[in-house]
Each structure stands twice: as C-alpha cells, then as structure tokens.
Design an enzyme around this catalytic site. Structure first.
Site, PDB file in Angstrom:
ATOM      1  N   GLU A   1      -4.283  -3.053  -1.214  1.00 24.86           N
ATOM      2  CA  GLU A   1      -3.919  -2.023  -2.183  1.00 24.86           C
ATOM      3  C   GLU A   1      -3.721  -2.589  -3.593  1.00 24.86           C
ATOM      4  OE1 GLU A   1      -0.519   0.222  -0.747  1.00 24.86           O
ATOM      5  OE2 GLU A   1      -1.831   1.442   0.502  1.00 24.86           O
TER       6      GLU A   1
ATOM      7  N   GLU B   1      -5.906   3.326   5.927  1.00 27.61           N
ATOM      8  CA  GLU B   1      -4.541   3.790   6.160  1.00 27.61           C
ATOM      9  C   GLU B   1      -4.472   5.291   6.001  1.00 27.61           C
ATOM     10  OE1 GLU B   1      -1.277   2.114   4.115  1.00 27.61           O
ATOM     11  OE2 GLU B   1      -1.835   0.057   4.603  1.00 27.61           O
TER      12      GLU B   1
END
Ligand SMILES: *[C@@H]1O[C@H](CO)[C@@H](O)[C@H](O)[C@H]1NC(C)=O
Ligand SMILES: *[C@@H]1O[C@H](CO)[C@@H](O)[C@H](O)[C@H]1NC(C)=O
Ligand SMILES: *[C@@H]1O[C@H](CO)[C@@H](O)[C@H](O)[C@H]1NC(C)=O
Ligand SMILES: *[C@@H]1O[C@H](CO)[C@@H](O)[C@H](O)[C@H]1NC(C)=O
Ligand SMILES: *[C@@H]1O[C@H](CO)[C@@H](O)[C@H](O)[C@H]1NC(C)=O
Ligand SMILES: *[C@@H]1O[C@H](CO)[C@@H](O)[C@H](O)[C@H]1NC(C)=O
Ligand SMILES: *[C@@H]1O[C@H](CO)[C@@H](O)[C@H](O)[C@H]1NC(C)=O
Ligand SMILES: *[C@@H]1O[C@H](CO)[C@@H](O)[C@H](O)[C@H]1NC(C)=O
Ligand SMILES: CC(=O)N[C@H]1CO[C@H](CO)[C@@H](O)[C@@H]1O
Length: 853
Positions: free
Chosen positions: A181, A250
């Site tokens: 991320e 995710e």
C-alpha cells in the site's frame, strides 16, 4: 476491461501443485495460468501468528471447504527479528510450516513479505530497533533502511526457497508481494519515494523466486511487478499494465475493532456483491482480508488502540468457528464463479444496460467453444425485473449480482442467502459445573519509581520507543531534583518566579504534553490522575509540599501506530514534553530539561519481558483478603480446562485494564472497562448501499472486548494457571472460563435449494426445532413468524430430518413438505430455527442415535 492476451512467461515447468515437481506460474490480463491452466483465484488471508500451530490445519481446511483456492499471509518482521540479527521462527512464527500445511491441503499460497505489513499489527510489522538505528528513514531512498529491508527480505526468500515453497520449485506459493500500500502515501516521500519503489521492484525481482511479484495500491508498480487493489470494492480498478491480471489483494470482509468502539459488521450480501462485481468487471484474483482474522496475542496489536480480538467479522470467527451465513454464502458464490472459470479466462466480453442503466448484463462468450457466462447486476437501492428475452426474465434484488450459467440459468444471487445463520454463544460446557476460582494477589512493587529512583537518567524527556525498544508497554518518567529548585530559590533556578513562602504547601497545576496512549501521574507517591486518548495534554491540580517533591509519570503504550505517511516517526510517550508546573498566578516552570530518571517495564514482567512473576523479587503472592479495585495489581489462579474440544474463552468481566497469561502464554491486552458508545446500534442492518464502518454496528454500551481467546493448545488436562496484571484496578471475582458454541441456528432457503443445517461441531447435536415454516415466513432469525401460507408438515418434516444429528440437509421442495403443485407463491421459502446442545458421551441413547445417522 482487460482484453490483451500477451502472456508473460515467467517460469517454465510441468506437473501440478501437490506433487513435488515445479509449477509454472504465468499470467495475462484474464487469468493466472498455473501449469498452462487458466484460472481465476479465490484467496483468503489467514495470518499465521494470529492463531496457533494447532489451529492452522483446521482453519485451512475450513477455508478449502469454503471454496478458497489460496491462503495469503503477511510476514511479520518484528516478530521474526525482535533484536537485530536474532531471529525467531518457532511455534506460530513458523511460516514455512504454515505454507506446508497450505500445500498439504492442496491450496496455493500468497506470500506478502512486505516487509511493511500495516495489518493493524504493532508498528506495522517494523521492529523498533530498526527505528532506533541512527540516520535511518523508513520506506524511502535511505541506504540504511534499504540495506535492512533487503537483508530481511532475502532471509525470508531464502528460507522459502530452502523449503521449496515457491510454485517454481513445486511448492504452494504462486505470488509474492514486496512493499504494501505504498501508493497511498508515496506522494509525501517525493522523488525519493519514486526511486524507492523502483528499487523495491528491482531488489525483489533479483531474488529470482520464479513466481510473479505484486505490489498492492501501487499504480506505478514497475514491470514486471503487478499492481493490485485493496478496498471494500475493486470493481472499477484497472492494473497499470494492460497485460497484468486484475487482482484484489485486500477485499475487506469486515473491519477491525478499536478499544472504545462498537463492533462493525459487513453483511454477507454486500461482501458477495462486491466480489461478484469484481469478477463481472474482469477480475482474476481476489483475496478476502481477512478470511480468518484471529487474535492479537502478546503485544502484537497495532493502532494505537487496536483490540486483542482481530475477529474482523471474517468468514471464520476469531476462534475458528464458521461465521454463518457469511462463510456459507461466499462458499455458494465461489462454487458459482468456478462454474464460469473456463469461460471467464478466455472469452469475449460484452456489456448491455437495462432499467435506465441501473442493471447491467455482462456476457462472457468463450473463445474456445462459444459457451456463455453472465453477470446481471443491479446497483440500485430497489429491486428490478429484467427481461432478457429468450434468456428469460429475472428478478434482480436491490444491490445484487445474479450469476447466470449459460446466461439463462440463475445459479447464484448475492442478495439471496440460502445458508444457515449461526448464533454463537459463550457458555459453560454442558458437562461442567461452574468453577469457583480462588485467587492470590501481589502488588506490583512501585515504591522505587514513586520515590523517583530509576535505572538511568537524562536531562531530557526521552521518546518512549527509544527508551524501551518496545520490549514493554511501560515506561516510568520520574523527576525530583527540580522540585527543590522550586522551593529553594537560592538553588538559582531562573524560572522560579513564584512569590512563595518556602515553608508552605502550594497548589499548582501539573501539565504534561503527552504523545502516548495512557498516562498515570503520581506526585509524592499519590496517584493524582490518569488519562487515555490519542495524544493529549494532561492537566491536574497538585499540592506541592515544602522541600522535595517527586513527580512520577507512568506512560503506557496500547499498540504502536501502524499506518500513514511517516507513521514510524510519530513520537511515543512524553517525548520532549513539555512537563510544566503552573502556579495560581499563571507562572510556568518548565521541567522538561530537569534531570529525569527512567525505569523500563514492570518488576512483574521480569527479565526479557517473558516471565511474569512479581514475586521474583521480595514480594510474595498473598492469599488473604483479595485486593480489588486497586491499580497495579497482579492476580493468579488455577483452573481446569472446560470439557470438550470447542474453543475456549476467558470472560474478564470485572477486570480493569492490563495483560493476561495462561500457563505462560500471553492472551494479549485486556480492557473490559473500556466500553463502546451506547448509541448507534439501531439493530437495523441494510445490506444495500456502499459499506461504511458506521453501518451495521453492534455491542453499543458494552465492553469493547469482554472475552479473550484461550487456544486449546495453551491448556493442559490438569491444573492450569491464569495470571492477570491489572493496571487500573479491577476485581477478578467474576472471571470465568467458557466455551464458544453454536447454540441457535437458523436457516432460510428458497424453494429449489437445499438447506443445510449444522451445529458446526461433532460434539453438538440438533436437539430441538423451535420454528419451521415452509411458505412465506416473515421476520428473521430469533423472530420468525408465520406468513399467509404454511405447509402443515413444516415442523415434523424438519424434525424428522434433523433431530439428534450434528448436521442435516433438507431439499426445499413441495415434495419434501407433501404439498400440491399449486401451493404457495413464486418465491416459497423455508425458515427454520433450531437449537444445538452439547452431546454427552455417556449418554448411550443419544450416542446410538448419532452413530446411526
Ligand atoms: C483462447 O482460446 C482460443 C481458441 O481455443 C485459442 O486460440 C487462444 O490461444 C486462447 N487464448 C489464450 C490466451 O489461451
Ligand atoms: C509562611 O509559612 C508559615 C508557616 O507555615 C506561616 O505561618 C506564614 O503565615 C506563612 N506566610 C505567608 C506570607 O503565607
Ligand atoms: C489548595 O486548594 C484546595 C482546594 O482548592 C484548598 O482547599 C487548599 O486550602 C489549598 N491549599 C493551599 C496550600 O493553598
Ligand atoms: C495563563 O496562561 C495561558 C497561556 O500561557 C493563557 O492562555 C491563560 O489565559 C492564562 N490564564 C490566566 C488566568 O491568566
Ligand atoms: C520547555 O523546555 C523544553 C526543553 O528546553 C523546550 O524545548 C520547550 O520549548 C519548553 N517549553 C516551553 C513551553 O517553554
Ligand atoms: C487430555 O485429555 C484428552 C481426553 O481425555 C486426551 O485425549 C488427551 O490426550 C489428554 N492430553 C494430555 C496432554 O494429557
Ligand atoms: C438426548 O438428547 C436430548 C437433546 O439433548 C435430551 O433432551 C435427552 O434428554 C437426551 N437423552 C438422554 C437419555 O439423556
Ligand atoms: C434432495 O435432492 C437431491 C437432488 O434432487 C437428491 O439427490 C437427494 O436424494 C434429495 N435428498 C433428500 C433428503 O430428499
Ligand atoms: C484503499 C482503498 O481502496 N480504500 C477504499 C475502500 O473502500 C472505501 C469504500 O468504498 C473507499 O472509500 C476507500 O477509498
């Protein structure tokens, strides 16, 4: 919509997973290609340190039974390298064994090395010693950091290679991840961030693992690293490279919980909707974050203020029980998607809109045989009827996707849940009598810090991570000498301007600028107050006596921050302060550069912070009158493990805040006195519309976490020891051990489907049917009501099929209930509410009955 067909050959190989031969993992825009087989991948995250080795196989098997193809996990650097170059891969940190179990189950693995993990894990997975290396800067073009990151990444890759974990070597791991991320925060790191990402990709690719690398939330992931999406919905995501498959690393199945917050839930319908939409729009790999959330044992929870439970409302609950209907509804979705796998992975795609654009039909037509597979979505908040002419008319519920096999047969609707709902309770096992626990206690020895005596000194307020290396939550900051300055003006304190009678007491205000989570303040041995929050200014009146005054401040961390740009640099503890005394005329004395004395940790934590015994010094466990409601108290008791094999919890109702251990194993932090806001749980939970963490809340007004998981493997058959440390004062009299069990189960299935009911344990059987109605029953689990019609045999048919069994299945059809073809409406359904009870091994009658079934 991905249409490119350029395959990138990464590894050559033959044979299939499960055998010891190497598998080639390739991909293109429409498939992950394993040994030449074009696949869509359904993956689920299970973090190995958030359960026990003994739980792994069961969790993995339940994931497999739920239609999962791959298990994904992060690697947790700070757990594996607690001190520089001292490694730990023992017990539930044995990630190699974890992936071996994944392979034994015939599943694939996804290895997210990071090594930044985020994951609501303490400090995002970074070791604190790393932060304490002079000159280091995290996650940017910094040689010291890159060097450490490369050393650790290489270590993990080499361990994986040695154990032949990569698919290229015959192992289960089909993808590996570097960084995590970073794209979300990269802007703040400027040019250095960009060159860092390039370096990450280069460093990773040079590891030569033979399977593709991915980066999530990284829109500029350098080729051949594939960028992937994280979020609640990823349908509109497109990879930066047209040859990359669309992967969702995710998809948040729920949300994590913080101390003081309500329980968030994400409905099975909305989660299934998001997944179906992702595949409707060309998705290739999707991962549930989390499939099993588990427990933040020890001091592993991040935050700050992440709870010990990391349940995440995942398909498998914290203890490993099936979270129904979520688990089963997704299982049905997975089965439907797999029926389309061959078409989806090599096809021509067409999209048509209906109902003013609210409904969308996506038709995949196989390039191989012309076979069709369709998704029919409705993103409106209202139900729609869609007429597909020769392919039929469809009722498409609000906010749903219908999956149409052959484009003319509905095999799944994300809004029609045909599986049981389980109400899991915490209770005494049927075979057990309540245990009367007898407690001994000991006070944490705090006289020394209250007298201002520590282990080392500094003329400044030291940042907490620097002082403790994060080996404990606790750091004492103490000062006394400067108080002398206040009351002895001749000690040339330039700040001392108070017009004071040096022999009199004086009312002042102690003011502490605080960057930690929990602060306890003591003056001259008396607690003057405590406060917790996300950094704050503590202000309390104090009565200073003439002469020497001692200020002792106990700073407590509750999980280090794990997310955000430069999160690693955020100060912890009193970190520079200032700490000030303010008098009635507003004159301020700055104590920040006083001589401060420090003590790291509690006496009871012992050496190495792994042995918990406050009596290792001169103190003794006291068995007389129980000390309750007093801060800084240790408690100890012995107990018998609950009967059976169901997961065990300890109910810590009555305790304040602290830490718990069973037989030396940490259960994590506890804090039952921290309750959730009483408002905002209206009981309504509309699955329609985008998920928000303010939706579908529960547990208002209750302790954020009252029950704490005690894995069965922590327990032995004889006597077990529970140790509690309570920092703020509590009463252990109501502490008890319970099991988690499926007690009430409800089923609700439409005509044409099969309703399966299960007590989810071989040791529990369906002992009664509280409600059964085939027709148009109303209401929901716990409050079903008869509708306008009902088959008279509803109850007897269900009883016949289910009583005395640990699971049963009922064909929801007119035949089953012996009713005429003309019975009922279009959408007949069966609603059942049943009770599961513990099955007593000594009970011959029931034993025989169970065996026969
Ligand atoms: C898709 O199927 C067609 C027809 O069988 C075949 O020619 C083509 O190679 C396949 N494409 C891929 C990427 O496998
Ligand atoms: C100073 O302290 C003494 C002893 O406590 C007291 O008698 C006296 O009144 C004080 N003087 C002032 C000005 O407060
Ligand atoms: C300090 O404040 C308290 C409460 O306001 C008061 O009762 C007390 O007399 C004060 N003491 C001194 C020494 O000023
Ligand atoms: C005391 O000082 C602070 C700033 O240092 C100021 O904000 C406050 O108004 C002052 N209070 C009084 C009673 O003078
Ligand atoms: C207090 O002292 C510290 C250390 O000298 C200094 O950094 C800080 O600015 C001072 N604070 C105030 C409010 O004067
Ligand atoms: C504990 O008891 C169970 C059932 O009585 C038995 O199967 C198990 O082997 C025992 N475990 C140990 C460590 O003695
Ligand atoms: C068998 O189990 C049922 C349900 O748990 C219970 O009601 C019944 O009493 C049991 N029979 C005997 C003989 O214990
Ligand atoms: C339910 O239906 C299936 C398929 O129609 C059939 O194979 C099965 O035997 C039926 N089960 C029962 C209990 O009637
Ligand atoms: C990181 C990410 O993708 N976050 C998204 C998750 O989903 C919510 C709700 O749809 C979005 O608002 C976030 O941006």
């Amino acid at each position: 919509m991905p249409v490119s067909w350029i395959g990138i050959l990464l590894v050559a190989g033959l044979a299939s997973i499960g055998s010891c031969s190497a598998a080639a993992v390739e991909y293109d825009a429409n498939a992950v290609i394993i040994n030449g087989q074009r696949k869509i991948i359904l993956s689920g995250s299970i973090h190995y340190p958030r359960s026990t080795v003994e739980m792994w196989s069961d969790l993995i098997q339940k994931a497999k039974a739920g239609g999962i193809d791959a298990i994904e996990t992060y690697i947790f650097w700070n757990a594996h390298e607690p001190r520089r170059r001292e490694y730990n891969f023992a017990g539930n940190l044995d990630f190699v064994q974890f992936f071996q179990k994944v392979q034994e189950a015939g599943l694939y693995g996804i290895l997210r090395i990071g090594p930044y993990a985020c994951a609501e894990w303490n400090y995002g997975g970074f070791p604190v010693w790393l932060h304490n290396i002079p000159g280091i800067k995290f996650r940017t073009d910094n040689e010291i950091f890159k060097n450490e990151m490369q050393t650790f990444t290489t270590k993990i890759v080499n361990m994986a290679k040695e154990a032949k974990l990569f698919a290229s070597q015959g192992g289960p791991v089909i993808l590996a991840q570097i960084e995590n991320e970073y794209g979300n925060v990269m802007g703040s790191y400027g040019e250095a961030g960009k060159s860092y990402v390039k370096w990450c990709a280069q460093m990773a690719v040079a590891q030569n693992i033979g399977v593709p690398w991915i980066m999530c939330q990284q829109s500029d992931a350098p080729s051949p690293v594939i960028n992937t999406c994280n979020g609640f919905y990823c349908d509109t995501f497109t990879p930066n490279n047209p040859t990359s498959p669309k992967m969702w690393t995710e998809n948040w199945t729920g949300w994590f919980k913080k101390w003081g917050q309500k329980d968030p839930h994400r409905t099975a319908e909305d989660l299934a909707f998001a997944v179906a939409r992702f595949f409707q729009y060309g998705g290739v790999l999707q991962n549930y974050y989390m499939y099993h959330g588990g427990t933040n044992f020890g001091r592993t929870s991040g935050g700050p203020f992440i709870t010990t439970s990391y349940d995440y409302d995942a398909p498998l609950d914290e203890y490993g029980n099936l979270n129904q209907p979520k688990w089963g509804h997704l299982k049905n979705l997975h089965a439907a998607l797999k029926l389309g796998e061959n078409v989806l992975t090599n096809s021509t795609v067409k999209s048509t809109k209906y109902s003013d654009g609210w409904a969308e039909l996506t038709t995949y037509t196989s390039n191989i045989n012309g076979e069709r597979f369709c998704f029919l979505s409705n993103t409106k908040m209202d139900d729609l009827d869609v007429d597909l002419q020769q392919d039929g008319k469809y009722f498409v519920p609000a906010w749903s996707v219908s999956i149409l096999q052959g484009c003319n047969k509905e095999i799944h609707s994300t809004a029609k849940v045909n599986v049981q709902t389980s109400l899991i309770v915490k209770k005494l096992h049927e075979n057990d009598k309540p245990q009367k626990l007898s407690w001994v206690w000991a006070a944490e020895p705090i006289k020394t810090p209250l007298h201002g005596r520590g282990r080392f000194k500094a003329s400044q307020l030291i940042e907490q991570k620097a002082a403790t290396n994060d080996e404990t939550d606790y750091l004492w900051y103490m000062t006394r000498d400067d108080s002398k300055k206040i009351f002895h003006p001749h000690c040339h304190s330039m700040q001392y301007r108070v017009d004071n009678n040096k022999t009199a007491s004086q009312n002042m205000t102690l003011r502490v600028k605080y960057s930690g989570q929990f602060l306890h303040a003591f003056v001259n041995g008396k607690e003057i107050g405590s406060q917790h929050d996300y950094g704050f200014t503590f202000e309390k009146p104090v009565l200073l006596k003439p002469g020497t005054n001692v200020i002792s401040l106990l700073s407590v961390t509750v999980g280090l921050q794990n997310y955000g740009e430069f999160f690693d640099e955020g100060p912890e503890g009193i970190a520079g302060g200032p700490v000030e005394l303010v008098d009635s005329s507003n004159t301020t004395t700055n104590l920040s550069t006083n001589e401060w004395s420090y003590k790291v940790g509690l006496i009871g934590e012992g050496r190495g912070r792994r042995f918990y015994d406050p009596t290792s010094g001169r103190a003794k466990w006291i068995s007389g009158k129980l000390r309750v409601g007093r801060a800084m108290t240790w408690y100890k008791t012995t107990f018998q493990a609950p009967s059976g094999t169901e997961p065990v919890v300890v109910d810590l109702q009555g305790m304040g805040k602290g830490h718990a251990w069973v037989n030396g194993n940490s259960l994590g932090r506890f804090w039952p006195t921290e309750t959730a806001d009483p408002n905002g749980c209206d009981g309504k939970c509309d699955y329609r519309g985008k998920y928000k963490d303010s939706k579908c809340l529960s547990n208002c007004g209750n302790p954020t976490q009252r029950w704490y998981h005690v894995p069965r493997s922590f327990l032995n058959n004889g006597s077990n020891t529970l140790i509690l440390f309570d920092e703020i004062g509590g009463n252990p009299s109501d502490v008890s051990f319970q099991i988690t069990a499926t007690e009430t189960i409800c089923g609700n299935a439409y005509e044409g489907s099969t309703l399966e009911l299960s007590c989810n344990s071989e040791q529990r059987i369906i002992s009664g049917i509280q409600y059964a109605s085939f027709g148009d029953p109303q209401g929901s689990c716990g409050s079903f009501q008869k509708g306008s019609i009902e088959a008279s045999s509803s109850l007897s048919a269900v009883e016949k099929a289910c009583i005395g069994k640990d699971s049963c299945s009922i064909n929801v059809s007119k035949t089953t209930f012996g009713v005429k073809d003309s019975f009922g409406v279009d959408n007949n359904r069966l609603a059942v509410q049943a009770v599961c009870t513990g099955y007593n091994e000594n009970d011959e009658e029931n034993h025989t009955q169970k065996k026969e079934n």
